[in-house]
Design an enzyme around this catalytic site. Sequence first.
Site, mmCIF file in Angstrom:
data_model
loop_
_atom_site.group_PDB
_atom_site.id
_atom_site.type_symbol
_atom_site.label_atom_id
_atom_site.label_comp_id
_atom_site.label_asym_id
_atom_site.label_seq_id
_atom_site.Cartn_x
_atom_site.Cartn_y
_atom_site.Cartn_z
ATOM 1 N N LYS A 115 0.770 -1.123 0.147
ATOM 2 C CA LYS A 115 0.093 -0.097 0.128
ATOM 3 C C LYS A 115 0.939 1.340 -0.019
ATOM 4 O O LYS A 115 0.646 2.255 -0.781
ATOM 5 C CB LYS A 115 -0.981 0.107 1.418
ATOM 6 C CG LYS A 115 -1.878 1.179 1.412
ATOM 7 C CD LYS A 115 -2.573 1.161 2.671
ATOM 8 C CE LYS A 115 -3.367 0.048 3.033
ATOM 9 N NZ LYS A 115 -3.964 -0.025 4.190
ATOM 10 N N LYS A 127 2.783 -2.606 11.286
ATOM 11 C CA LYS A 127 1.526 -2.715 11.764
ATOM 12 C C LYS A 127 1.543 -3.275 13.329
ATOM 13 O O LYS A 127 2.510 -3.956 13.512
ATOM 14 C CB LYS A 127 0.664 -3.646 11.126
ATOM 15 C CG LYS A 127 -0.995 -3.299 11.322
ATOM 16 C CD LYS A 127 -1.427 -2.467 10.363
ATOM 17 C CE LYS A 127 -2.825 -1.948 10.690
ATOM 18 N NZ LYS A 127 -3.371 -1.267 9.443
ATOM 19 N N GLY A 166 -3.931 5.137 13.865
ATOM 20 C CA GLY A 166 -4.816 4.499 14.136
ATOM 21 C C GLY A 166 -5.197 3.389 13.173
ATOM 22 O O GLY A 166 -4.846 3.044 12.174
ATOM 23 N N ASP A 167 -6.236 2.473 13.789
ATOM 24 C CA ASP A 167 -6.871 1.415 12.746
ATOM 25 C C ASP A 167 -7.853 0.945 13.723
ATOM 26 O O ASP A 167 -8.498 2.015 14.496
ATOM 27 C CB ASP A 167 -5.921 0.231 12.662
ATOM 28 C CG ASP A 167 -6.276 -0.774 11.537
ATOM 29 O OD1 ASP A 167 -6.206 -0.513 10.288
ATOM 30 O OD2 ASP A 167 -6.917 -1.875 11.947
ATOM 31 N N ASN A 243 -14.489 4.781 11.607
ATOM 32 C CA ASN A 243 -13.798 5.896 10.878
ATOM 33 C C ASN A 243 -13.902 5.915 9.395
ATOM 34 O O ASN A 243 -14.435 6.939 8.651
ATOM 35 C CB ASN A 243 -12.506 6.109 11.430
ATOM 36 C CG ASN A 243 -11.631 7.240 10.391
ATOM 37 O OD1 ASN A 243 -10.992 6.914 9.437
ATOM 38 N ND2 ASN A 243 -11.657 8.358 10.770
HETATM 39 P P1 NDP Z 1 -13.110 1.558 13.423
HETATM 40 O O1 NDP Z 1 -12.957 1.111 14.659
HETATM 41 O O2 NDP Z 1 -13.448 3.292 13.489
HETATM 42 O O3 NDP Z 1 -14.524 0.851 13.058
HETATM 43 C C1 NDP Z 1 -14.535 -0.185 12.650
HETATM 44 C C2 NDP Z 1 -15.836 -0.610 12.135
HETATM 45 O O4 NDP Z 1 -16.003 -1.976 11.910
HETATM 46 C C3 NDP Z 1 -17.101 -0.616 13.374
HETATM 47 O O5 NDP Z 1 -18.083 -0.289 12.891
HETATM 48 C C4 NDP Z 1 -17.025 -1.834 14.148
HETATM 49 O O6 NDP Z 1 -18.203 -2.044 14.765
HETATM 50 C C5 NDP Z 1 -16.979 -2.635 12.752
HETATM 51 N N1 NDP Z 1 -16.152 -4.091 13.024
HETATM 52 C C6 NDP Z 1 -15.028 -4.259 13.368
HETATM 53 N N2 NDP Z 1 -14.712 -5.716 13.417
HETATM 54 C C7 NDP Z 1 -15.726 -6.084 13.105
HETATM 55 C C8 NDP Z 1 -16.212 -7.531 12.838
HETATM 56 N N3 NDP Z 1 -15.227 -8.500 13.244
HETATM 57 N N4 NDP Z 1 -17.252 -7.911 12.324
HETATM 58 C C9 NDP Z 1 -18.207 -6.776 11.943
HETATM 59 N N5 NDP Z 1 -17.965 -5.506 12.142
HETATM 60 C C10 NDP Z 1 -16.777 -5.349 12.641
HETATM 61 O O7 NDP Z 1 -12.142 1.150 12.381
HETATM 62 P P2 NDP Z 1 -11.627 1.684 11.061
HETATM 63 O O8 NDP Z 1 -12.961 2.403 10.336
HETATM 64 O O9 NDP Z 1 -10.475 2.649 11.294
HETATM 65 O O10 NDP Z 1 -11.255 0.669 10.324
HETATM 66 C C11 NDP Z 1 -12.443 -0.249 9.322
HETATM 67 C C12 NDP Z 1 -11.215 -0.989 8.423
HETATM 68 O O11 NDP Z 1 -10.463 -0.031 7.569
HETATM 69 C C13 NDP Z 1 -10.023 -1.995 8.979
HETATM 70 O O12 NDP Z 1 -9.955 -3.021 8.100
HETATM 71 C C14 NDP Z 1 -8.908 -1.190 8.990
HETATM 72 O O13 NDP Z 1 -7.757 -1.937 8.884
HETATM 73 C C15 NDP Z 1 -9.196 -0.460 7.549
HETATM 74 N N6 NDP Z 1 -8.302 0.967 7.553
HETATM 75 C C16 NDP Z 1 -8.385 1.739 8.344
HETATM 76 C C17 NDP Z 1 -7.699 2.990 8.226
HETATM 77 C C18 NDP Z 1 -7.793 4.350 9.168
HETATM 78 O O14 NDP Z 1 -7.156 5.131 8.676
HETATM 79 N N7 NDP Z 1 -8.426 4.178 10.284
HETATM 80 C C19 NDP Z 1 -6.838 3.098 7.009
HETATM 81 C C20 NDP Z 1 -6.868 2.208 6.044
HETATM 82 C C21 NDP Z 1 -7.492 1.100 6.258
HETATM 83 P P3 NDP Z 1 -18.080 -1.919 16.311
HETATM 84 O O15 NDP Z 1 -18.568 -0.404 16.535
HETATM 85 O O16 NDP Z 1 -19.387 -2.703 16.754
HETATM 86 O O17 NDP Z 1 -17.142 -2.103 16.888
HETATM 87 O O1 2IT Z 2 -4.606 0.284 7.220
HETATM 88 C C1 2IT Z 2 -4.031 1.634 7.238
HETATM 89 O O2 2IT Z 2 -3.749 1.885 6.261
HETATM 90 C C2 2IT Z 2 -4.041 2.237 8.218
HETATM 91 N N1 2IT Z 2 -4.418 1.855 9.410
HETATM 92 C C3 2IT Z 2 -3.291 3.688 8.446
HETATM 93 C C4 2IT Z 2 -1.866 3.736 8.723
HETATM 94 C C5 2IT Z 2 -1.446 4.963 8.868
HETATM 95 O O3 2IT Z 2 -0.216 5.060 9.194
HETATM 96 O O4 2IT Z 2 -2.172 6.129 8.436
#
Ligand code: NDP
Ligand code: 2IT
Length: 448
Positions: A115, A127, A166-167, A243
């Site tokens: 990525k 990570k 974050g993640d 997020n």
């Molecule tokens: P958040 O913690 O903000 O949100 C996660 C969401 O997904 C919540 O609604 C959560 O539900 C739901 N969720 C988590 N685990 C499960 C599961 N096992 N089954 C069903 N629903 C689930 O995380 P993000 O939005 O930051 O991350 C979401 C995805 O995006 C991940 O795969 C992450 O790796 C990826 N990502 C994140 C980035 C970032 O900048 N934050 C960047 C790139 C990718 P609940 O509220 O019930 O916990």
């Molecule tokens: O999966 C991802 O790309 C992230 N969780 C964001 C990583 C970052 O350093 O902003």
Amino acid sequence: MKNAYLQKVYNEVLERDPDAPELHQTIREFLDSLEGIVDKHPEWEENGILERFVEPDRVIIFRVTWVDDAGQVQVNRGYRVQYNSAIGPYKGGIRFHPSVNLSVMKFLAFEMILKNGLTTLPIGGGKGGSDFDPHGKSEGEIMRFCQAFITELYRHIGQFTDGPAGDIGVGSREIGYMFGQMKRITNQFDAATLTGKHLSYGGSLVRTEATGYGICYFTDEVLRNICHTSFEGKTVVITGSGNVATYCAEKAMQLGGKVVAMSDSNGYVYDPDGIKLDVIKDIKQKRRARIKVYADEVPGAKYTEGCRKIWDIPCDVAIPCATQNEVDVEEAKKIIAGGAVCVTEGANMPCTLEAVELFQKAGIPVSPAKAANAGGVSTSALEMSQNSLRLSWTFEEVDQRLHNIMRGIFKAAYDASVEVGQPGNLVVGANVASFLKIADAMLHQGIV
Ligand code: NDP
Ligand code: 2IT
């Protein structure tokens, strides 16, 4: 695998990490993508490039001890996988979720290498995380856990070594607690090490929105250049309500799409009139409540317990934004039957290999996570740039840079897909475009 070198490398991964299904999945997809070009690069085998690429530089595993509100001592496990630093310091988020284990950490770190290679910015792949479950924890417990976690991790990170963000389960609140504790220990205001900071002490405008906005900028390119259409009037289903999902929904709506369903880990809401995002933000961000509340408060909306049935809802654009492997063959069949024109991976590896194959056979373009969700980490790197410059750019400036980066990633992945004779196969294109750059950097740096 047809190529003997690729098969040998894959066998070594299976032998070394037999109990790592998520790692096998991401490496399998990556190695399969190289079938068409590996013969043209004998220098890879001569220099052990792939053998080195699939094995992390190092893995740090540590105990995290903290005290809960009842005064009980609690122990969790912490991880940081520093996978590859050929093109920059390790960079990647921290995940707090009970499902975190070594296989999940390694797959996420491996995805980060490729990525980050697509972003054009100088960042390697890493990570981290913990099996800590933030659900139901008090504010004080979250703070004490973050402080305990970074008290061990801080010695392994730094702006020239490794930069977390974050993640799942980690947002600007948790980054703030980690930053504060790290500053206390080191007596340094080292802004560029942690990204996703609050705006008041070095965060970047657009970082909060960046992953979701970037997903839509990328999807917009796919819709225009491959599907010859646009977001305008499209029905969109997005999983998750964290997020990534929230700001993906925001941008999809701004581009003319109608988001009709979103979910959390308990279930999903369907709103045929279009999801009201201010209500979702209020429930998930302010109240930290369950998405079920949406159906109690918005007339006409319906809540269904359990996440998977969300794909029974027909949509034009499917964007899974919750977690890995949430879309398997069953869900893929429903998405195809519902008439989707494209699928974008918002979460990291939300589709199984078999699901991706089904979409491709049905002629539906799949945007792989490592390309489509790279906007988050790209903006993290822009946050580091601003921290180093000791200034901050406007929202418009960062958003414009993000948009250009996402357009560039689409072009790089698409052009590579054409070059390998699989036009429009963005899964192969993204892997090839990124790996050619990283392999080149590894070759220039000698056998290390
Ligand atoms: P958040 O913690 O903000 O949100 C996660 C969401 O997904 C919540 O609604 C959560 O539900 C739901 N969720 C988590 N685990 C499960 C599961 N096992 N089954 C069903 N629903 C689930 O995380 P993000 O939005 O930051 O991350 C979401 C995805 O995006 C991940 O795969 C992450 O790796 C990826 N990502 C994140 C980035 C970032 O900048 N934050 C960047 C790139 C990718 P609940 O509220 O019930 O916990
Ligand atoms: O999966 C991802 O790309 C992230 N969780 C964001 C990583 C970052 O350093 O902003």
